[in-house]
Every structure is written in structure tokens, then in C-alpha cells.
Scaffold this active site. Structure first.
Site, short mmCIF file in Angstrom:
data_model
loop_
_atom_site.label_atom_id
_atom_site.label_comp_id
_atom_site.label_asym_id
_atom_site.label_seq_id
_atom_site.Cartn_x
_atom_site.Cartn_y
_atom_site.Cartn_z
N GLU A 120 0.83 -1.20 0.00
CA GLU A 120 0.00 0.00 0.00
C GLU A 120 0.87 1.26 0.00
OE1 GLU A 120 -3.57 1.92 2.77
OE2 GLU A 120 -2.28 0.36 3.59
N LYS A 178 -8.86 3.76 -3.17
CA LYS A 178 -9.43 3.20 -1.94
C LYS A 178 -10.76 3.88 -1.62
CE LYS A 178 -8.13 1.96 2.79
NZ LYS A 178 -7.10 2.07 3.85
N CYS A 185 -5.79 -2.54 1.91
CA CYS A 185 -5.82 -2.50 3.37
C CYS A 185 -7.21 -2.75 3.94
CB CYS A 185 -5.23 -1.17 3.84
SG CYS A 185 -4.79 -1.11 5.59
#
Length: 356
Positions: free
Chosen positions: A47, A132, A166
Site C-alpha cells: 500500500e 481506496k 488495506c
């Protein structure tokens, strides 16, 4: 008999050159080259590998971090920028697929950033671009919310590849959206550490156990292989943060180090695992092993009730403004000028050939 590919994959358990996009790009290229020399066909990075994960947002109050945000914004990169182009060129030279986490800049704002990932194919084309959906906890102080445009599984010669960043791997609807596209390889990307408490105030969030649990659960439900690609905190990153605030050493040293690993369609570990040492982890995925478990539970097949449950996913790329300009023509008295409408071949900084 093998009906599906047997694939060698790699995950870079690596630290960026902290807050230095140029040096981190060079490191990424070197890692891609090394993985390809070990016969890897797919390489996954952690990430926000470029330029770093903004862990300082967990350490200090926002009022003390303005300069770090400015530097982070400057070192973040555009999805259509030269840094992605360099990495894509190396993917083509090495003949490997690359999943890359990065902090993305916006062409519409000097301060808007996204926590993003691109999947690059073995010819150097960006085949998916994901932002994200929801920044997690203190990440909201740095990154904006993404959209559903990147909730895609890409059909490739090495398998049907999807991925989430994540905490998105905690979102059952986002995961289901990928499972429902026949996902065979799921890439989850993570930071090197994720502080939530000071050592003196009790146990910190055990991100190693949490990441293993989430990855294993997704692979078990999807009947897919999983790549858990986590970052690494090197001395350069630690020294940078501790020099700013010596008291942060206790938090950094007391937070569990993330682990890079792989799981099979039963959720069991397979291949290498790296945590305390920087390097590249490898595993072999026999995608034929994704088939038999579907007999037991196929949550996007017979083991569901589509008459009871339904899911609608908006995959439209969200924009700050929609322009409705009239077509523009160049002056007719300019013999050297091309005729007709001037076309815009980008979409919020993303080349028009990238799926939206």
C-alpha cells in the site's frame, strides 16, 4: 490434468525510499527486474509504496503535520505521470504483471490525494486503476474517498486478478463485488505498521493477525489464492520519524511489523512469508485448486439466494465537475491547423484506454 495456469507470483516486502518518489521508482524497477529473473509472472507492491505510507498521521496531531502533508503531496504522483510510465515500461521489458500501491495526486487540486493502486500488464498497459473507497481511521487526514471505478477483476493469461487496499478487505460488499467477477488471485496491500495505541496504554492493534485473518477469510469465501503484500519499515523511515519526535520511537518499536505472505483457496498459508527482513517473497499458485472448493460453497453460484439478496455497484468514476462546452473549431483561415473538435483523451489524469 491442468485446465488452468500454474503461476509463480512475487510480493515485494520492501520499504520505499521515504518520501522520495524518484528514488522509490528506481527501487521498484530494481525489484521488478529481480522478481522477473526468479521467474515471477506477477509482482505485487505494498500500500502507498510511492512515496510512503503517512504513518505520522497516527503519531502526532494534525496541527503539527502541515509540512509533512505538503511534502507528501509534492512526492505523490499522477496516475498518468512519468513515474507510472517508467514502471510500466519495466513491466513490459521484464514481461511481468505489476500491482503497485501509490499516493495519487489530482489534476483538479493541488491538495487532493487518493490512496490508489494500478494493475499493469506484461505489455506495460495499465489495465485497472483503483482508488481506496474509504480511508481508514487517521488516513482520513491525508486521503480523499475513492469510488467504485476500480472494483474490477482483470482476466489475464496468469489468472483473473482483483485487489483491495488495506481496510477495504474488511468490507464484505467490496469483496463480494470482486468474487462475483470470477476472481482467482486476490491482492491485498498493507502498510508496514499501523499504530493505534501507545505501548503504555495497552495492546496495540495486531495488524499481522488481522491481515492474515482477513486474507484467509476472503480466499476461503472466494475460493481464490491471496497475495498479502505488506510494507517494511527500514532504518531510513524510522530515523526520519524519530528525528522529528524522539518520543515516537516507543510507538514505532512497539507496533507489530506487518507480514507479507500468501494463502491458498482454503485460507491456508502457502509459499514464503517475510516480516522482520526486507526482500521478495515467492509462491506458486495452481489455479486449478480454485475449482474443487466451489463444489462446497460457491457464494456467487448455487450457494446463494439471488431472489433474496441483491447488490448494485456504481463503477462510474466520480469527477468534481462535468463540462458541457460546445464543440470548438479552429479558425478556418489557418491552413496549418487541423479541422474539427479538439478532443480530450484523458479522464481526470487517466489515459482513455484505462477502464473506468
Amino acid at each position: 490434468m491442468s485446465y488452468l495456469p500454474i503461476v509463480k507470483v512475487a510480493a515485494a516486502h520492501a520499504a520505499p525510499v521515504f518520501l522520495n518518489k524518484r528514488a522509490t521508482v528506481a527501487k521498484a524497477i530494481s525489484l521488478i527486474r529481480e522478481a522477473s529473473q526468479h521467474a515471477a509472472q506477477l509482482v505485487a507492491f505494498p500500500e502507498s509504496f510511492i512515496p510512503a505510507f503517512p504513518v505520522w498521521a497516527s503519531l502526532w496531531a494534525p496541527i503539527d503535520n502541515h509540512d509533512l502533508f505538503e511534502k507528501f503531496a509534492h512526492e505523490s504522483i499522477y496516475a498518468d505521470g512519468p513515474e507510472i510510465a517508467e514502471i510500466a515500461a519495466e513491466a513490459a521489458r521484464s514481461g511481468v504483471f505489476v500491482s503497485l500501491g501509490f499516493s495519487e495526486r489530482s489534476h483538479a487540486s493541488v491538495g487532493c490525494l487518493w490512496n490508489s493502486n494500478v494493475l499493469i500488464d506484461d505489455h506495460g498497459a495499465v489495465v485497472n486503476h483503483h482508488r481506496k473507497l474509504v480511508p481508514t481511521f487517521y488516513e482520513k487526514l491525508v486521503w480523499a474517498a475513492g469510488d467504485g471505478a476500480g472494483l474490477r477483476v482483470v482476466d489475464t493469461p496468469v489468472g483473473r486478478i482483483g485487489g483491495l487496499i488495506c481496510g477495504e478487505n474488511t468490507n464484505p460488499l467490496a469483496r463480494y463485488a470482486l468474487i462475483a467477477q470470477g476472481e482467482q488471485i486476490h491482492i491485498s496491500s498493507w502498510p508496514a505498521l499501523w499504530p493505534t495505541r501507545r505501548p503504555s496504554s495497552g495492546g496495540n492493534f495486531n495488524n499481522v493477525a488481522a491481515n492474515r485473518l482477513r486474507a484467509g477469510a476472503h480466499s476461503f469465501e472466494a475460493k481464490a489464492f491471496g497475495i498479502i503484500s505488506a510494507g517494511y519499515m527500514d532504518a531510513g523511515m524510522r530515523d526520519y520519524l524519530v528525528a522529528r519526535d524522539p518520543d515516537s520511537a516507543a510507538v514505532l518499536d512497539g507496533s507489530p511489523r506487518a507480514a507479507t505472505m500468501f494463502v491458498d483457496p482454503t485460507g491456508s498459508p502457502v509459499g514464503d512469508m517475510l516480516s522482520d527482513d526486507e526482500g521478495i517473497a515467492y509462491a506458486e499458485f495452481d489455479l486449478n485448486r480454485c475449482v474443487e472448493p466451489k463444489q462446497f460453497h460457491d457464494v456467487v453460484g448455487y450457494y446463494n439466494r439471488f431472489d433474496v439478496f441483491s447488490l448494485s455497484v456504481n463503477r462510474e468514476r466520480q469527477e468534481p465537475v462535468t463540462w458541457q462546452d460546445a464543440p470548438r473549431s479552429l479558425p478556418t483561415n489557418d491552413a496549418k491547423a487541423p479541422r474539427g473538435k479538439l478532443e480530450d483523451h484523458t479522464h481526470d489524469g487517466v489515459p482513455s484506454n484505462v477502464p473506468l
